[in-house]
Design an enzyme around this catalytic site. Structure first.
Site, mmCIF file in Angstrom:
data_model
loop_
_atom_site.group_PDB
_atom_site.id
_atom_site.type_symbol
_atom_site.label_atom_id
_atom_site.label_comp_id
_atom_site.label_asym_id
_atom_site.label_seq_id
_atom_site.Cartn_x
_atom_site.Cartn_y
_atom_site.Cartn_z
ATOM 1 N N GLU A 1 0.873 -1.187 0.000
ATOM 2 C CA GLU A 1 0.000 0.000 0.000
ATOM 3 C C GLU A 1 0.900 1.225 0.000
ATOM 4 O OE1 GLU A 1 -3.400 0.916 -0.128
ATOM 5 O OE2 GLU A 1 -2.383 2.858 -0.154
ATOM 6 N N CYS B 1 -12.363 4.431 1.320
ATOM 7 C CA CYS B 1 -13.533 4.463 2.205
ATOM 8 C C CYS B 1 -13.168 4.937 3.608
ATOM 9 C CB CYS B 1 -14.180 3.077 2.262
ATOM 10 S SG CYS B 1 -15.546 3.019 3.415
ATOM 11 N N CYS C 1 -16.102 7.305 2.521
ATOM 12 C CA CYS C 1 -17.336 7.048 3.282
ATOM 13 C C CYS C 1 -17.262 7.445 4.757
ATOM 14 C CB CYS C 1 -17.699 5.569 3.259
ATOM 15 S SG CYS C 1 -17.237 4.671 1.795
ATOM 16 N N LYS D 1 -16.447 11.227 5.522
ATOM 17 C CA LYS D 1 -17.604 11.961 4.946
ATOM 18 C C LYS D 1 -18.826 11.867 5.859
ATOM 19 C CE LYS D 1 -20.535 9.876 3.068
ATOM 20 N NZ LYS D 1 -20.522 9.236 1.793
ATOM 21 N N TYR E 1 -7.099 -1.270 11.075
ATOM 22 C CA TYR E 1 -6.993 -2.060 9.841
ATOM 23 C C TYR E 1 -5.603 -2.687 9.735
ATOM 24 C CZ TYR E 1 -11.445 -1.110 7.575
ATOM 25 O OH TYR E 1 -12.771 -1.093 7.249
ATOM 26 N N ALA F 1 3.813 -0.872 -5.515
ATOM 27 C CA ALA F 1 4.210 -2.161 -6.106
ATOM 28 C C ALA F 1 3.825 -2.182 -7.574
ATOM 29 C CB ALA F 1 3.513 -3.305 -5.378
ATOM 30 N N TYR G 1 -23.071 11.460 -6.412
ATOM 31 C CA TYR G 1 -22.997 11.201 -4.975
ATOM 32 C C TYR G 1 -22.198 12.288 -4.252
ATOM 33 C CZ TYR G 1 -24.358 6.204 -5.284
ATOM 34 O OH TYR G 1 -25.014 5.027 -5.459
ATOM 35 N N GLU H 1 -23.497 15.128 -1.608
ATOM 36 C CA GLU H 1 -23.146 14.939 -0.195
ATOM 37 C C GLU H 1 -22.355 16.141 0.330
ATOM 38 O OE1 GLU H 1 -21.265 11.069 -0.138
ATOM 39 O OE2 GLU H 1 -23.209 10.056 -0.006
ATOM 40 N N ARG I 1 -23.198 19.092 -15.887
ATOM 41 C CA ARG I 1 -23.193 19.163 -17.351
ATOM 42 C C ARG I 1 -24.553 18.810 -17.967
ATOM 43 N NH1 ARG I 1 -19.362 14.002 -18.967
ATOM 44 N NH2 ARG I 1 -20.635 12.379 -18.039
ATOM 45 N N GLY J 1 -16.932 12.039 -10.941
ATOM 46 C CA GLY J 1 -16.701 10.619 -11.132
ATOM 47 C C GLY J 1 -15.313 10.174 -10.701
ATOM 48 N N HIS K 1 -45.167 2.260 15.755
ATOM 49 C CA HIS K 1 -45.718 3.610 15.737
ATOM 50 C C HIS K 1 -45.248 4.414 16.933
ATOM 51 C CE1 HIS K 1 -48.547 6.691 14.594
ATOM 52 N NE2 HIS K 1 -48.981 6.734 15.840
ATOM 53 N N GLU L 1 -42.663 3.098 9.399
ATOM 54 C CA GLU L 1 -43.975 2.439 9.346
ATOM 55 C C GLU L 1 -44.707 2.750 8.041
ATOM 56 O OE1 GLU L 1 -47.113 3.818 12.068
ATOM 57 O OE2 GLU L 1 -45.937 5.629 12.433
HETATM 58 P P1 NDP Z 1 -20.941 10.019 -9.807
HETATM 59 O O1 NDP Z 1 -20.761 9.035 -10.894
HETATM 60 O O2 NDP Z 1 -21.944 9.761 -8.750
HETATM 61 O O3 NDP Z 1 -21.275 11.433 -10.424
HETATM 62 C C1 NDP Z 1 -20.409 12.040 -11.335
HETATM 63 C C2 NDP Z 1 -21.031 13.335 -11.799
HETATM 64 O O4 NDP Z 1 -20.085 14.051 -12.556
HETATM 65 C C3 NDP Z 1 -22.245 13.127 -12.685
HETATM 66 O O5 NDP Z 1 -23.144 14.170 -12.458
HETATM 67 C C4 NDP Z 1 -21.643 13.196 -14.078
HETATM 68 O O6 NDP Z 1 -22.554 13.646 -15.031
HETATM 69 C C5 NDP Z 1 -20.568 14.262 -13.879
HETATM 70 N N1 NDP Z 1 -19.442 14.124 -14.774
HETATM 71 C C6 NDP Z 1 -18.761 13.021 -15.110
HETATM 72 N N2 NDP Z 1 -17.735 13.304 -15.931
HETATM 73 C C7 NDP Z 1 -17.777 14.629 -16.132
HETATM 74 C C8 NDP Z 1 -16.991 15.531 -16.893
HETATM 75 N N3 NDP Z 1 -15.962 15.111 -17.620
HETATM 76 N N4 NDP Z 1 -17.316 16.848 -16.872
HETATM 77 C C9 NDP Z 1 -18.365 17.275 -16.134
HETATM 78 N N5 NDP Z 1 -19.147 16.469 -15.399
HETATM 79 C C10 NDP Z 1 -18.852 15.158 -15.393
HETATM 80 O O7 NDP Z 1 -19.469 10.227 -9.224
HETATM 81 P P2 NDP Z 1 -18.914 10.865 -7.876
HETATM 82 O O8 NDP Z 1 -17.621 11.469 -8.235
HETATM 83 O O9 NDP Z 1 -19.939 11.678 -7.188
HETATM 84 O O10 NDP Z 1 -18.642 9.552 -7.006
HETATM 85 C C11 NDP Z 1 -17.865 8.507 -7.556
HETATM 86 C C12 NDP Z 1 -18.412 7.166 -7.154
HETATM 87 O O11 NDP Z 1 -18.063 6.902 -5.816
HETATM 88 C C13 NDP Z 1 -19.929 7.067 -7.205
HETATM 89 O O12 NDP Z 1 -20.385 6.682 -8.479
HETATM 90 C C14 NDP Z 1 -20.217 6.027 -6.174
HETATM 91 O O13 NDP Z 1 -20.183 4.754 -6.770
HETATM 92 C C15 NDP Z 1 -19.103 6.174 -5.175
HETATM 93 N N6 NDP Z 1 -19.578 6.936 -3.993
HETATM 94 C C16 NDP Z 1 -20.533 6.374 -3.216
HETATM 95 C C17 NDP Z 1 -21.017 7.040 -2.123
HETATM 96 C C18 NDP Z 1 -22.073 6.428 -1.297
HETATM 97 O O14 NDP Z 1 -22.256 5.216 -1.378
HETATM 98 N N7 NDP Z 1 -22.819 7.181 -0.489
HETATM 99 C C19 NDP Z 1 -20.518 8.364 -1.753
HETATM 100 C C20 NDP Z 1 -19.533 8.884 -2.662
HETATM 101 C C21 NDP Z 1 -19.078 8.180 -3.730
HETATM 102 P P3 NDP Z 1 -23.496 12.615 -15.837
HETATM 103 O O15 NDP Z 1 -24.603 12.224 -14.923
HETATM 104 O O16 NDP Z 1 -23.928 13.424 -16.998
HETATM 105 O O17 NDP Z 1 -22.603 11.474 -16.222
#
Ligand code: NDP
Length: 448
Positions: A35, A43, A48, A51, A99, A115, A178, A182, A199, A263, A437, A442
Site C-alpha cells: 500500500e 472508504c 465514506c 464523509k 486495519y 508495487a 454522490y 453529499e 453538465r 466521477g 408507531h 412504518e
Molecule cells: P458520480 O458518478 O456519482 O457522479 C459524477 C457526476 O459528474 C455526474 O453528475 C456526471 O454527469 C458528472 N461528470 C462526469 N464526468 C464529467 C466531466 N468530464 N465533466 C463534467 N461532469 C462530469 O461520481 P462521484 O464522483 O460523485 O462519485 C464517484 C463514485 O463513488 C460514485 O459513483 C459512487 O459509486 C461512489 N460513492 C458512493 C457514495 C455512497 O455510497 N454514499 C458516496 C460517494 C461516492 P453525468 O450524470 O452526466 O454522467
C-alpha cells in the site's frame, strides 16, 4: 522450499484488498500486501467514513436551530471547522491503526510502498526489491476524475476536502452525483455559499426520478444554487486570489474554492499491467470474469479498479468471495442483484432494486405505491421538508422489486427493508407486518 515467496500478494490495502488478504491468511495462505498511501483505502481514509462524520457534524446546524422549538435555549452556538476536521482525522488515524492491526494479527506482511507487476508471478516494490507470489490480486481502487479544462489544477477533489484550512465562503461543486450532493449538503450547512454545476439537467443519474426532484427542491430551499446544462470551460485566478469559473450557457461565477466531483477512474497507471499482458477495458478498468479472474491465470482483481459497482460493501464481498474460492476451497460468487445504496445528502436518499422507469422497461405490469409525508419532527419545528417513499411492485405477482426513500434516516430504513426486497417478499407481506408507531419506517407497511 516454497516455489514462491507468498501464496498471495495483494496490491492496494483498501476495502477489497484488506478483506481478501485477511481472509486468505485465515485460510492458511502466506500473504503480503503493498500500500503506497495508508491502510484502509478510500472508504476509511478519505471517503465514506470521514464523509459520514462530516455529515453528522453539519447536521447540527439544523438540529440546533430546531432545538429552540423543542424548548431549548442554545445561546450563541459557534462552529469550529478545525475542531471537527481534526477530530475526524484523528478517528481516521484510529481506524487506519485498526486495519493495520487486523492484517498484522492475521500474519499478513505489509509493505508500505508502491508495487508494480513485473511478471505473472512477480512484483517489484518501489525500493527495488522483488517478491514472487502464486497469485497476485489487484485491488488498487479508483481516484477522482478531474476534467482537463484550463486551470483544473486550481480546483480540489474530495481527497483534499477533508483537509481544508477553513470552510470556503463560496464553493463551486462540479458534478451532480454522490459526492457533489453529499458535500453540497455539508458545506451549505456549515455556512458556505454552494453552487452545483452539472453538465446535464439531471442529478444522481440512476436514482428514482421523484426522489431526485425532491432533493433538488429541498436543496434549493436550503439555499444551494444549481447551474444545469453547464459544461465547465476553465478556471482562472482573480487578482484577489478568488477563482473565476467559466461554463457554457451561464455567466462565469466567482468562488473561493472549486471541488471536482466528476466521477472516479480506476487506478491502473504504473501498475505494469501492459507489460504483464493484463487486459483493460475502454474505461481503463481491469477486465475480470465473475470469479475476479483477469485474462492472466495468476492475476485477479476486485473492487473499484474493475469499475463494476463502485461501492465499498461490494468490494468487500468481492474480496471475501475471491479469498474463499481461491484459498478456502469454498465455491463463492458475488450476487450483484438488489444492491442497496444511499446518498448522504441533506436529507439522505436510499434505494434498493428497480426504479419505476426500470420496472416499466423490464416487467409487463407495474404497481407503484407512494407516501409523501412530513416527518413528525419536521412538523413540530415547522420545517416544511417532506419525505417521499416509493414502492415499486410487479403488477402481476405483487413482488416488491424496488424501494426508494428520501427523508431523515432513509439509509437506515432502506438497509433493513432491503432484506425483504432481496428475499422476494410481496406488498401483501409488507401489509401483513404491524407498524411500529410512531416511526417514519412504518410508512413502508402502510402504503396505499
Ligand atoms: P458520480 O458518478 O456519482 O457522479 C459524477 C457526476 O459528474 C455526474 O453528475 C456526471 O454527469 C458528472 N461528470 C462526469 N464526468 C464529467 C466531466 N468530464 N465533466 C463534467 N461532469 C462530469 O461520481 P462521484 O464522483 O460523485 O462519485 C464517484 C463514485 O463513488 C460514485 O459513483 C459512487 O459509486 C461512489 N460513492 C458512493 C457514495 C455512497 O455510497 N454514499 C458516496 C460517494 C461516492 P453525468 O450524470 O452526466 O454522467
Amino acid at each position: 522450499m516454497a516455489e514462491y515467496d507468498y501464496d498471495l500478494f495483494t496490491i492496494g490495502a483498501g476495502s477489497g484488498g484488506v478483506r481478501a488478504s485477511r481472509v486468505a491468511a485465515a485460510h492458511g495462505a502466506r500473504v503480503a500486501i503493498a500500500e503506497e498511501y495508508r491502510v484502509g483505502g478510500t472508504c476509511v481514509i478519505r471517503g465514506c467514513v470521514p464523509k459520514k462524520m462530516l455529515v453528522y457534524g453539519a447536521h447540527f446546524a439544523e438540529d440546533l436551530e430546531d432545538a429552540t422549538r423543542f424548548g431549548w435555549e442554545i445561546g450563541n452556538a459557534k462552529f469550529d471547522w478545525k475542531r471537527l476536521r481534526d477530530n475526524v482525522l484523528a478517528d481516521v488515524d484510529r481506524l487506519n491503526g485498526l486495519y493495520t492491526q487486523t492484517l498484522e494479527n492475521n500474519g499478513v506482511d505489509i509493505f508500505g510502498e508502491r508495487a508494480t507487476i513485473t511478471g505473472p508471478h512477480e512484483i517489484t516494490l518501489a525500493s527495488g526489491e522483488t517478491k514472487t507470489a502464486r497469485i497476485i490480486l489487484i485491488a488498487t481502487g479508483a481516484r477522482p476524475h478531474v476534467p482537463s479544462i484550463p486551470g483544473h489544477d486550481l480546483g480540489i477533489t474530495s481527497n483534499e476536502a477533508f483537509h481544508l484550512d477553513a470552510i470556503p465562503d463560496r464553493i463551486l461543486i462540479a458534478g451532480g452525483g454522490y459526492i457533489a450532493n453529499e458535500f453540497a449538503g455539508v458545506f451549505n450547512a456549515l455556512g458556505a455559499k454552494v453552487t452545483i454545476v452539472n453538465r446535464s439537467d439531471k442529478l444522481l443519474r440512476g436514482y428514482e426520478e421523484a426522489l431526485r426532484d425532491r432533493l433538488l427542491q429541498i436543496s434549493i430551499t436550503k439555499g444551494i444554487d444549481f447551474r444545469f446544462n453547464a459544461d465547465l470551460r476553465g478556471i482562472e485566478k482573480n487578482p484577489d486570489g478568488s477563482l473565476k469559473v467559466s461554463m457554457t450557457n451561464n455567466d462565469p461565477i466567482d468562488v473561493d474554492c472549486v471541488l471536482f466531483a466528476t466521477g472516479r477512474v480506476p487506478n491502473i497507471e504504473g501498475l505494469g499491467l501492459e507489460a504483464a499482458g493484463v487486459e483493460v477495458n475502454d474505461h481503463g478498468a481491469v477486465t475480470v470474469d465473475d470469479e475476479a479472474r483477469t485474462n492472466i491465470a495468476s492475476i485477479y482483481a476486485v473492487g473499484d479498479v474493475t469499475n463494476r459497482v463502485q461501492l465499498t460493501p461490494v468490494a468487500i464481498r468481492e474480496g471475501q468471495a475471491f479469498a474463499d474460492r481461491v484459498f478456502g476451497d469454498k465455491p463463492s460468487k458475488v450476487d450483484y442483484s438488489c444492491i442497496p445504496a444511499a446518498v448522504f445528502s441533506h436529507p439522505p436518499i436510499a434505494s434498493v432494486g428497480l426504479t419505476e422507469a426500470q420496472a416499466n422497461e423490464q416487467l409487463g405490469s407495474v404497481a407503484v405505491y407512494t407516501s409523501d409525508f412530513r416527518p413528525m419532527k419536521n412538523a413540530l419545528v415547522q420545517r416544511n421538508e417532506r419525505a417521499l417513499y416509493k414502492m415499486i411492485c410487479d403488477g402481476e405477482t405483487g413482488r416488491v422489486v424496488g424501494l426508494h426513500a428520501i427523508g431523515p434516516e432513509a439509509p437506515e430504513i432502506i438497509q433493513a427493508a432491503a432484506i425483504a426486497v432481496k428475499a422476494g417478499l410481496t406488498k401483501a407481506d409488507f401489509d401483513a407486518t404491524v407498524a411500529v408507531h410512531p416511526t417514519m419506517a412504518e410508512e413502508l407497511v402502510l402504503l396505499k
